[in-house]
Design a protein around this motif. Structure first.
Motif, PDB file in Angstrom:
ATOM      1  N   UNK A 164     -30.069  17.978 -26.500  1.00 23.23           N
ATOM      2  CA  UNK A 164     -29.928  16.520 -26.414  1.00 23.23           C
ATOM      3  C   UNK A 164     -28.472  16.118 -26.253  1.00 23.23           C
ATOM      4  N   UNK A 165     -27.569  16.964 -26.742  1.00 17.79           N
ATOM      5  CA  UNK A 165     -26.154  16.655 -26.606  1.00 17.79           C
ATOM      6  C   UNK A 165     -25.675  16.621 -25.171  1.00 17.79           C
ATOM      7  N   UNK A 166     -26.406  17.281 -24.255  1.00 19.37           N
ATOM      8  CA  UNK A 166     -25.988  17.251 -22.850  1.00 19.37           C
ATOM      9  C   UNK A 166     -26.129  15.856 -22.249  1.00 19.37           C
ATOM     10  N   UNK A 167     -26.981  15.010 -22.853  1.00 19.00           N
ATOM     11  CA  UNK A 167     -27.113  13.639 -22.347  1.00 19.00           C
ATOM     12  C   UNK A 167     -25.798  12.887 -22.465  1.00 19.00           C
ATOM     13  N   UNK A 168     -24.982  13.261 -23.457  1.00 19.82           N
ATOM     14  CA  UNK A 168     -23.695  12.594 -23.633  1.00 19.82           C
ATOM     15  C   UNK A 168     -22.711  12.949 -22.534  1.00 19.82           C
ATOM     16  N   UNK A 169     -22.971  14.041 -21.798  1.00 20.50           N
ATOM     17  CA  UNK A 169     -22.075  14.473 -20.732  1.00 20.50           C
ATOM     18  C   UNK A 169     -22.474  13.895 -19.386  1.00 20.50           C
ATOM     19  N   UNK A 170     -23.617  13.183 -19.331  1.00 20.50           N
ATOM     20  CA  UNK A 170     -24.096  12.615 -18.074  1.00 20.50           C
ATOM     21  C   UNK A 170     -23.820  11.119 -18.064  1.00 20.50           C
TER      22      UNK A 170
ATOM     23  N   UNK B 174     -32.716   3.176 -20.378  1.00 21.11           N
ATOM     24  CA  UNK B 174     -32.337   2.152 -19.403  1.00 21.11           C
ATOM     25  C   UNK B 174     -31.956   0.846 -20.056  1.00 21.11           C
ATOM     26  N   UNK B 175     -32.724   0.448 -21.097  1.00 20.54           N
ATOM     27  CA  UNK B 175     -32.428  -0.815 -21.780  1.00 20.54           C
ATOM     28  C   UNK B 175     -31.081  -0.769 -22.483  1.00 20.54           C
ATOM     29  N   UNK B 176     -30.707   0.403 -23.017  1.00 26.54           N
ATOM     30  CA  UNK B 176     -29.421   0.530 -23.698  1.00 26.54           C
ATOM     31  C   UNK B 176     -28.275   0.338 -22.717  1.00 26.54           C
ATOM     32  N   UNK B 177     -28.370   0.998 -21.540  1.00 24.37           N
ATOM     33  CA  UNK B 177     -27.326   0.824 -20.530  1.00 24.37           C
ATOM     34  C   UNK B 177     -27.244  -0.626 -20.055  1.00 24.37           C
ATOM     35  N   UNK B 178     -28.406  -1.223 -19.768  1.00 26.01           N
ATOM     36  CA  UNK B 178     -28.423  -2.598 -19.280  1.00 26.01           C
ATOM     37  C   UNK B 178     -27.870  -3.559 -20.326  1.00 26.01           C
TER      38      UNK B 178
ATOM     39  N   UNK C 205     -27.344  10.102 -26.151  1.00 26.73           N
ATOM     40  CA  UNK C 205     -27.168   9.372 -24.897  1.00 26.73           C
ATOM     41  C   UNK C 205     -26.397   8.068 -25.099  1.00 26.73           C
ATOM     42  N   UNK C 206     -26.839   7.246 -26.034  1.00 24.01           N
ATOM     43  CA  UNK C 206     -26.247   5.917 -26.199  1.00 24.01           C
ATOM     44  C   UNK C 206     -24.833   5.982 -26.774  1.00 24.01           C
ATOM     45  N   UNK C 207     -24.590   6.884 -27.734  1.00 18.24           N
ATOM     46  CA  UNK C 207     -23.245   7.006 -28.283  1.00 18.24           C
ATOM     47  C   UNK C 207     -22.281   7.622 -27.277  1.00 18.24           C
TER      48      UNK C 207
ATOM     49  N   UNK D 189     -22.767   2.775 -28.263  1.00 13.96           N
ATOM     50  CA  UNK D 189     -23.559   1.847 -29.063  1.00 13.96           C
ATOM     51  C   UNK D 189     -24.808   2.556 -29.533  1.00 13.96           C
ATOM     52  N   UNK D 190     -25.542   1.924 -30.448  1.00 14.96           N
ATOM     53  CA  UNK D 190     -26.794   2.505 -30.917  1.00 14.96           C
ATOM     54  C   UNK D 190     -27.876   2.217 -29.888  1.00 14.96           C
ATOM     55  N   UNK D 191     -28.952   2.999 -29.860  1.00 19.26           N
ATOM     56  CA  UNK D 191     -30.028   2.749 -28.887  1.00 19.26           C
ATOM     57  C   UNK D 191     -30.595   1.343 -29.023  1.00 19.26           C
ATOM     58  N   UNK D 192     -30.969   0.791 -27.882  1.00 13.82           N
ATOM     59  CA  UNK D 192     -31.527  -0.563 -27.858  1.00 13.82           C
ATOM     60  C   UNK D 192     -32.893  -0.518 -27.191  1.00 13.82           C
ATOM     61  N   UNK D 193     -33.878  -1.117 -27.835  1.00 12.47           N
ATOM     62  CA  UNK D 193     -35.212  -1.247 -27.262  1.00 12.47           C
ATOM     63  C   UNK D 193     -35.670  -2.679 -27.480  1.00 12.47           C
TER      64      UNK D 193
END
Length: 847
Positions: free
Chosen positions: A426-432, A514-518, A796-798, A803-807
């Motif tokens: 899951x840590x690889x999401x932080x590199x994308x 997607x919602x977190x990025x938006x 991913x979100x951090x 930021x923290x995940x947003x839904x």
């Protein structure tokens, strides 16, 4: 062979209800995979549309690609390639070279530039290039003098029209009306070259062939002539770039017109590929769990077959043929439904404007067979599940079939290993970034769900130890029965738990990523915007407009903002990569008064040609600080080594790099995208200032409620549509998996429920027991699914949005409601026949 065929045929007829659930899951899986196969195949064949050069068999254009070569560890050198979205031009001298090539009937120069016409955007071109489409005069004649034009659409021949080009208003006489696009304006060749503003270079050269000259042969001659003359694309290029001119034929001619279409097609393929990988993993888990559960309910029957002399090979063969019959029919049904599913996706993409202008996604007749790939993959998944389930069934002894076997240690160890692998990956999401980070988070979630599928019995047992006490204390006899059933049949409860965890985790990750990025990007854009007004004009603002705007009474600050692109060359584990990034060019004077990027280090006041400001996340990944240098390639491929003057926070809204406006425009071909942000002085009247701005800059539009600046707003539309489509269909697939698994379990429990009724349990007690079991299952599945989704989402979100995940609340409520409804329906509906029956001693209604 005949024995296995007989056993498979009898079992398929006997267990029609159980196989109906499997059929539905396989059909939806085939539909989803078939639609994705069709989308990938269509995108693979995609190309920029051929419009302006439809009548020209050849087009000579600049090299719209940049390349980067690196040597991975212990490997040969490799080259990465990326498309450029700013015009790379052709030297004017190449026109004479092409005209002398044998077989060329005519070589026509083309130059395209933005024009403001009657308050709307238009496109200017030389009238000589109209023959490349071809376009003809419908009314009037061709332009012969510099002050004459031919226009598209409705117009009156002889009328005077004022056109704005490069910020200058000029009156022209309409001498003709042409067929074709309404936004086209045609000038004489000399006037068009003057207005285009790049003397000595052309946008492209259209080549018309003499009769009887094959296109391939003429292309080879033109290519050889250009190489012999040493003709190269205009402007400096990075080391390793092949800066020669390109000779385009066939569908490739559209690349000279729609510059965004090629890179967008590559991005679409990458997005669909990442979604397809996640879908295949999810579908494999859904199909295998459904097939295994269908066979697990018949453990007694399979044990009996072994007891009466059936060999392990015969049992495996019967199971394989039984599953194969169901899988083939379901896969074909899904393949048929994949076509309308893909067409619906295309309709949504077109309606949302998510596809860039000019990108063609063809559907030739032979491509309609692409859904068969999804059908084949679905059948292979089902056969793999049948092999695994058949291997276990063949080893059953009759005594083992009468009781539920305890899960083995190997299963527990494998589940723990997968769980740890999912957490670490899951840590690889932080590199994308963007869609890639969302896909990485989804893949990590699927890995962890697979671990939960293996650890299901232990998770169910632990959950019932927690929920058992309140059930027994507050829910009476039904609560005692529900807790006892769940603990006694931990393996069954774990199988029911897996699809619930899957639907919760997968949909949660995809929607929340997607919602977190938006949400984070919108919040940063809102925080960055300080301006209360914006000024823009089709065809560009006139010279000196910025000074006039800043001189208007009541204006505190004004900033000219221009969007653009750059390409960043980097190495990832030794592999060469080229990232195309959306950026902004700004005028630095009093920038933070109008657009505050949230400077952390340095100052944007020093932003000028040769310098750049860098977003904090990009600066951290490249180890940059003020005073350091960074190498980039502009949108036209020109390399630059820039000094960093500032590091800022709000990169999700403003992009990874901020440039001087003049430097970005020097390498861009679309200055009409600019707008001036204006901040009104404290106490000033916004309405009065807006009126004064309109008077100071004639022909400009003044926006009194400017939209926040977000460089990726349009680029995210495609990702959002594809993600929502995948979430909707896969969500439906997993919901069917939940219903199928629970229905299979409920069918297998009918003897148990009848025994409860015979022992004196009333309908109300049994019904309440089933409701409590469904509630415990839904609560456990939601909790475990949320925990599984939280791990990759936090990384991913951090890592990406800080930021923290947003839904959003609505999707969260929908997830809970869907899980509750499906678990309740899957548990209660198959038990209706048992609950309706009357048994001795049970009473009329039970109690």
């Amino acid at each position: 062979m005949r024995v296995t065929t007989f056993l498979a045929a009898r079992a398929a007829r006997t267990h029609r209800r159980a196989w109906a659930a499997v059929f539905a899951a396989l059909a939806v899986t085939s539909l989803l995979l078939g639609a994705l196969a069709l989308a990938l195949a269509s995108a693979g064949l995609g190309h920029p549309r051929v419009a302006r050069y439809a009548a020209a068999p050849l087009v000579v254009a600049g090299d719209q690609h940049t390349r980067f070569t690196a040597t991975p560890w212990g490997s040969e050198p490799r080259t990465a390639e990326a498309g450029l979205t700013e015009r790379v031009r052709v030297p004017a001298a190449a026109l004479g070279v092409v005209r002398k090539v044998p077989g060329v009937r005519a070589a026509v120069a083309d130059a395209v530039f933005p024009v403001g016409r009657a308050g709307r955007a238009a496109v200017g071109r030389p009238w000589t290039a109209a023959r490349l489409a071809p376009r003809a005069v419908r009314d009037g004649r061709a332009p012969r003098r510099a002050h004459e034009v031919v226009v598209g659409g409705a117009a009156r021949v002889g009328a005077r029209t004022v056109l704005r080009v490069r910020g200058i208003d000029t009156a022209y006489t309409v001498v003709g009306v042409a067929d074709g696009p309404r936004d086209a304006v045609y000038f004489t060749e000399g006037e068009a070259r003057r207005l285009a503003g790049h003397p000595g270079s052309l946008d492209a050269i259209g080549v018309l062939a003499r009769p009887g000259v094959p296109t391939e042969e003429l292309a080879a001659r033109v290519r050889a002539a250009l190489d012999a003359a040493g003709a190269r694309s205009v402007g400096p290029r990075a080391d390793g770039d092949a800066a020669g001119l390109r000779v385009l034929t066939g569908n490739g001619r559209g690349a000279a017109e729609f510059l965004d279409a090629g890179p967008a097609r590559v991005g679409l393929l990458e997005l669909l590929g990442s979604v397809a990988a996640t879908v295949v993993l999810t579908a494999l888990l859904v199909v295998s769990s459904t097939v295994v559960q269908a066979l697990r309910q018949r453990a007694g029957e399979l044990g009996l077959l072994r007891a009466v002399g059936a060999t392990p090979r015969q049992v495996r063969g019967a199971v394989g043929k039984e599953v194969g019959r169901v899988a083939v029919g379901a896969a074909l049904v899904g393949a048929v439904g994949a076509v309308p599913a893909y067409l619906a996706l295309r309709g949504v993409l077109d309606a949302r404007g998510a596809l860039p202008a000019g990108l063609e996604l063809p559907l030739p007749p032979w491509l309609w067979s692409a859904p068969l790939v999804g059908a084949v993959v679905t059948v292979l998944m089902a056969r793999l599940a049948a092999v695994l389930a058949g291997a276990g069934a063949a080893k059953l002894r009759p005594a083992e079939a009468l009781r539920e076997a305890a899960p083995g240690t190997a299963r527990k160890v494998t589940g723990l290993v997968l769980l740890l692998a999912g957490v670490s990956s899951a840590g690889t999401a932080a590199l994308q970034s963007g869609a890639a980070a969302g896909a990485a988070a989804g893949a990590a979630a699927v890995t962890m769900v697979s671990a939960c599928a293996l650890l299901g019995p232990w998770i169910a047992d632990g959950a019932m130890r927690v929920l058992g006490a309140p059930l027994q204390r507050f829910c009476g006899p039904a609560g005692h029965l529900a807790a006892a059933n769940c603990r006694a049949a931990a393996r069954r409860s774990g199988a029911a738990l897996t699809p619930v965890v899957l639907v919760t985790a997968f949909i949660g990750v995809q929607l929340s990523a997607g919602a977190t990025l938006t949400h984070a990007g919108a919040a940063q854009a809102q925080e960055a915007l300080r301006a209360g007004l914006a000024v823009r004009a089709d065809g560009g603002l006139p010279a000196g407009a910025m000074e006039r705007i800043r001189g208007v009474p009541g204006v505190r600050a004004a900033t000219d903002v221009v969007p653009g692109t750059v390409v960043l060359a980097r190495r990832e584990t030794g592999e060469p990569r080229l990232d195309r990034l959306l950026v902004l060019g700004v005028t630095p004077q009093r920038l933070t008064r109008t657009l505050d990027p949230g400077v952390r280090e340095g100052t944007v006041r020093h932003l000028r040609p040769g310098t750049v400001a860098v977003g904090a996340d990009r600066a951290r990944s490249l180890d940059l600080r003020p005073g350091a240098t960074v190498s980039l390639r502009f949108g036209d491929g020109a390399p630059a080594r820039l000094r960093v003057v500032a590091v800022y926070e709000r990169s999700l809204a403003l992009g990874d790099f901020l440039f001087s406006r003049d430097e970005l425009l020097r390498h861009g071909s679309r200055p009409d995208g600019a707008r001036v942000l204006v901040t009104v002085a404290p106490g000033g009247d916004r309405t009065a200032v807006a009126a004064a701005l309109a008077a100071a800059v004639p022909g400009a539009r003044v926006e009194t409620s400017p939209a926040p600046v977000r460089v990726a707003a349009e680029a995210q539309a495609l990702t959002e549509v594809v993600t929502m489509a995948a979430v909707s269909v896969i969500g439906g697939c997993t919901v069917i998996a939940v219903l199928s698994t629970l229905s299979l379990i409920a069918f297998g429990r009918r003897p148990e429920l009848r025994l409860l009724r015979l022992a004196g349990a009333g309908r109300r007690t049994v019904r309440r027991m089933l409701r409590l079991e469904a509630a415990a299952l839904a609560l456990t599945g939601l909790a475990v699914g949320a925990a599984v989704a939280t791990v990759p989402l936090l990384a991913f979100s951090l890592g990406v949005a800080r930021t923290v995940p947003h839904l959003p609340p609505v999707p969260a409520v929908v997830i809970v409601a869907v899980v509750a409804a499906t678990t309740g329906a899957g548990t209660l509906l198959p038990a209706r026949a048992v609950l309706r029956g009357r048994y001795p001693g049970s009473g009329a209604t039970g109690g």
